[in-house]
Write an enzyme that holds these catalytic residues in place. Structure first.
Site, PDB file in Angstrom:
ATOM      1  N   ARG A  39      22.866  -9.930  19.913  1.00  0.00           N
ATOM      2  CA  ARG A  39      23.536 -10.824  20.623  1.00  0.00           C
ATOM      3  C   ARG A  39      25.201  -9.954  20.617  1.00  0.00           C
ATOM      4  O   ARG A  39      25.480  -9.811  19.640  1.00  0.00           O
ATOM      5  CB  ARG A  39      23.754 -12.151  20.285  1.00  0.00           C
ATOM      6  CG  ARG A  39      22.309 -12.887  20.385  1.00  0.00           C
ATOM      7  CD  ARG A  39      22.512 -14.398  20.124  1.00  0.00           C
ATOM      8  NE  ARG A  39      21.419 -15.223  19.998  1.00  0.00           N
ATOM      9  CZ  ARG A  39      20.587 -15.483  20.750  1.00  0.00           C
ATOM     10  NH1 ARG A  39      20.690 -15.246  22.080  1.00  0.00           N
ATOM     11  NH2 ARG A  39      19.534 -16.174  20.302  1.00  0.00           N
ATOM     12  N   HIS A  93      15.860  -8.501  14.759  1.00  0.00           N
ATOM     13  CA  HIS A  93      16.811  -9.315  14.568  1.00  0.00           C
ATOM     14  C   HIS A  93      17.905  -8.699  13.183  1.00  0.00           C
ATOM     15  O   HIS A  93      18.719  -9.383  13.001  1.00  0.00           O
ATOM     16  CB  HIS A  93      16.209 -10.736  14.286  1.00  0.00           C
ATOM     17  CG  HIS A  93      17.442 -11.814  13.937  1.00  0.00           C
ATOM     18  ND1 HIS A  93      17.638 -12.498  12.808  1.00  0.00           N
ATOM     19  CD2 HIS A  93      18.191 -12.391  15.073  1.00  0.00           C
ATOM     20  CE1 HIS A  93      18.542 -13.466  12.982  1.00  0.00           C
ATOM     21  NE2 HIS A  93      18.938 -13.449  14.503  1.00  0.00           N
TER      22      HIS A  93
END
Length: 697
Positions: free
Chosen positions: A368, A428
């Site tokens: 992100r 991640h």
């Protein structure tokens, strides 16, 4: 069967802890409003993902119980019951406390029917100049396909009567998401007044339908299933497949329908039919819809006295502002505790690498990123400067897919090598490696962290960064990037512990080792700070360790499926959750290990999805100073008696309060003061040191 709390209900109790902050009368008003908006935003995502997933399971006919003993249908029913109570609390707080108190302070949310003639003319002019031209009315044809309204968009449903024939029909007016929710109106000099955009549209929607009378209006908001996965096995072009997923998500099945009040019966039926929503998916809200939209009001200019005083991020004492980051790292490992210590060194790490002539390559994972990311700008600049830039952009980062697609294309145009994640897994891990030529050799500098490469959230989330040039970490970083870009195996690591191949076995081994030491009568202790705890194997191992006598302290912000209690397998486990001005996001793990502590930071929570279905990293911290600091950080959290809550056996929580004669202690405030003290001490030290200019040799 081991005691196990339901995941979904545990999450709802976490959101209750956030709402409890909004309920606190001692917090500044706009901070309370901010927490209320956060609970609404959290609930939106919960319905999109978790309830959406449960509804898909129910529809498939599967009725397998989860570890708490509940079927999907039972979970959906329990969620609805808990959410209805939660909504009552939200709207009672907004209407009964926050809005009246804000009005006293000069921030007025006015019902449109209360406007005087001057204010009404002002609102009318605003509608015709700035709102009406952007609206697109949609007819409802009983014999045709229904209009497709995107998820979470406030929409006005209208009952219209033809002026000549008297025929009744219905239409929709979606309110664009990029339209300001608050429409200002004139008020006295010491206050700011506004009305909500949906009320403005409702009052003036008749002008959109000439020849008809607007007989009734009602607002609604639909939440759609966001748990739509890309079919990777058949995806030749993953980016194109992801665009299809984003399009499908806008018109997916309804998982929640929010109806405003009052709501005419005919409009209620029309809306439910359009959305294919039953009574079980319908929630009637006694106030404005979309409470997450009140977040911008929490930051209204001119009302700083209604907010907490600022806690600006402090410079790290280990990285002089005028010294290249690489020189600072070369002296030894650097640990940063964000947001108390600035994220700027991480941005500088990449910005300096982009222009440094000795830097040959940069490799990074992006999950992100910020809206206008300086980190991505640095990577683009590095690629344009001829450096080898490889970026793994995770397109499956839920609800950030569109932004990641756009930035990935920019990076690719600049000449960066782009990899769209790993097939079948989400990537991640938080890792960046810079390869630099020094004295005729290559040296690898690595950043490893618990949080995203996002400058915006780095000011709001607590996270840990580790900057190192230890050769073993650099070698592991190379192996990691070779694996995720070249489809090789996550094997032969010297220090880093990757998921899904090695992290869970290593955690189970570490927990079992503490249990065995306890059985031998040795001191044994585990402290873990994580965001969520759900993995059944980890929970079972913790129960076994507790039964063996291991002291276990868990700081779990959100979901906690481990059930505290007084039985032998539970009594040595303490679980707390801290909700404060910064979102607790760091993952820090401690294992006593016979008085030779093993300390880790990690990108992963103790969830099945993280440990089994994601590419993650757990990082041992070997620098003695950094390790001691992390142990002290963990212990500090368990001193908190103002913002911490104790998780109870039924999954609810109770606030921890100072014992009689004990001083209040707030962990986040302590960390901020420590960061300020360290920064000032290093600034004073530098001011007292004189570095003479020496003649060239």
């Amino acid at each position: 069967m081991l005691p196990y709390l339901n995941r979904e209900l545990s999450w709802l109790e976490f959101n209750q802890r956030v709402l409890n902050e909004a309920l606190r009368p001692d917090l500044p008003l706009l901070e309370r409003l901010k927490f209320l908006a956060i609970t609404a935003s959290n609930l939106d995502e919960f319905f999109q993902v978790r309830v959406g997933g449960l509804m898909l399971i129910r529809r498939s006919g599967r009725q397998r119980k989860d570890l708490s003993g509940m079927t999907p249908n039972q979970q959906i029913q329990a969620i609805r019951k808990r959410v209805l109570t939660f909504l009552d609390d939200q709207y009672a707080l907004l209407s009964g406390t926050l809005l009246p108190e804000l009005e006293k302070q000069g921030l007025l949310l006015l019902p449109i029917d209360s406007l005087d003639s001057v204010q009404s003319e002002q609102v009318s002019a605003h509608f015709h100049s700035h709102v009406g031209p952007l609206l697109t009315p949609l007819a409802i044809d009983p014999d045709g396909p229904p209009p497709q309204i995107p998820a979470l968009q406030i929409t006005l449903a209208c009952r219209l009567v033809d002026d000549e024939t008297g025929e009744v029909r219905h239409a929709l007016v979606p309110i664009p998401e990029n339209m300001n929710r608050r429409v200002p109106v004139e008020s006295d000099a010491e206050s700011q007044a506004f009305v909500l955009i949906e009320e403005v549209v409702a009052r003036h929607a008749g002008s959109l339908f000439p020849g008809e009378t607007l007989a009734a209006t009602a607002v609604y908001r639909v939440t759609r299933n966001g748990d739509i996965a890309v079919q990777e096995e058949d995806a030749i072009d993953l980016a194109g497949e992801m665009e299809d997923v984003l399009a499908a998500r806008k018109i997916a099945d309804t998982v929640r329908l929010e109806l405003g009040t009052p709501m005419p019966r005919d409009l209620s039926k029309v809306i439910q039919d359009l959305c294919h929503a039953t009574a079980a998916e319908t929630y009637r809200c006694p106030g404005p819809l979309g409470l997450s939209g009140f977040m911008d009001l929490a930051f209204a200019p001119g009302f700083d006295h209604l907010r907490d005083p600022d806690w600006p991020a402090q410079p790290s004492p280990d990285i002089p502002p005028t010294e290249p980051v690489f020189e600072a790292i070369s002296r030894g490992d650097i640990l940063l505790h964000h947001p108390y210590e600035s994220f700027e060194p991480v941005v500088r790490f990449l910005a300096e690498a982009a222009t440094d002539p000795d830097v040959l390559a940069i490799k990074q994972v992006l999950y992100r990123t910020a809206k206008n990311s300086r980190i991505i700008d640095a990577l683009i600049r590095a690629a344009e400067n001829g450096k080898q830039v490889t970026v793994l952009v995770e397109l499956k980062a839920r609800f950030d897919e569109a932004r990641n697609l756009v930035r990935a294309e920019e990076l690719q145009r600049a000449g960066a090598q782009i990899v769209y994640g790993v097939k079948g897994l989400k990537t991640h891990a938080k890792i960046c490696m810079v390869v630099r030529r020094e004295a005729g050799r290559l040296r690898r500098y690595v950043h490893l962290g618990t949080g995203n490469y996002n400058e915006s959230t780095s000011r709001l989330y607590t996270d840990i960064s580790l900057l190192t040039c230890r050769p073993e970490y650099g070698a592991d970083a190379s192996l990691f990037f070779n694996a995720v870009t070249g489809r090789s195996k996550l094997l032969r690591f010297q220090r880093l512990v990757p998921a899904p191949t090695a992290m869970k076995p290593r955690l189970l081994s570490l927990i079992a080792s503490e249990a065995e030491r306890a059985r031998q009568g040795e001191p044994a202790r585990i402290i873990a700070k994580i965001n969520s705890l759900q993995d059944p194997e980890i929970i079972a191992a913790l129960y076994d360790a507790s039964a063996a006598g291991v002291s276990i302290q868990l700081n779990v912000r959100g979901i906690c499926c481990l059930k505290p209690g007084n039985s032998k397998r539970q009594k040595n486990i303490q679980v707390v959750s801290i909700i404060d001005r910064f979102l607790e996001h760091a993952r820090i793990l401690y294992f006593h290990n016979g008085d030779d502590p093993e300390v880790f930071i990690a990108s992963a929570d103790w969830m099945g999805r993280n440990l089994d279905r994601r590419v993650e990293l757990m990082v041992p911290v070997e620098d003695n100073r950094a390790r001691r600091r992390l142990i002290k950080t963990l212990e500090t959290y368990f001193r908190d008696n103002t913002q911490a809550s104790r998780i109870l056996p039924d999954g609810s929580s109770e606030k921890i309060k100072p014992a009689q004669g004990e001083k209040p202690f707030r962990a986040q405030e302590h960390f901020y003061r420590e960061a300020r003290r360290s920064a000032k001490a290093r600034e004073h030290e530098r001011a007292m040191r004189f570095d003479p200019h020496l003649p060239p040799e």
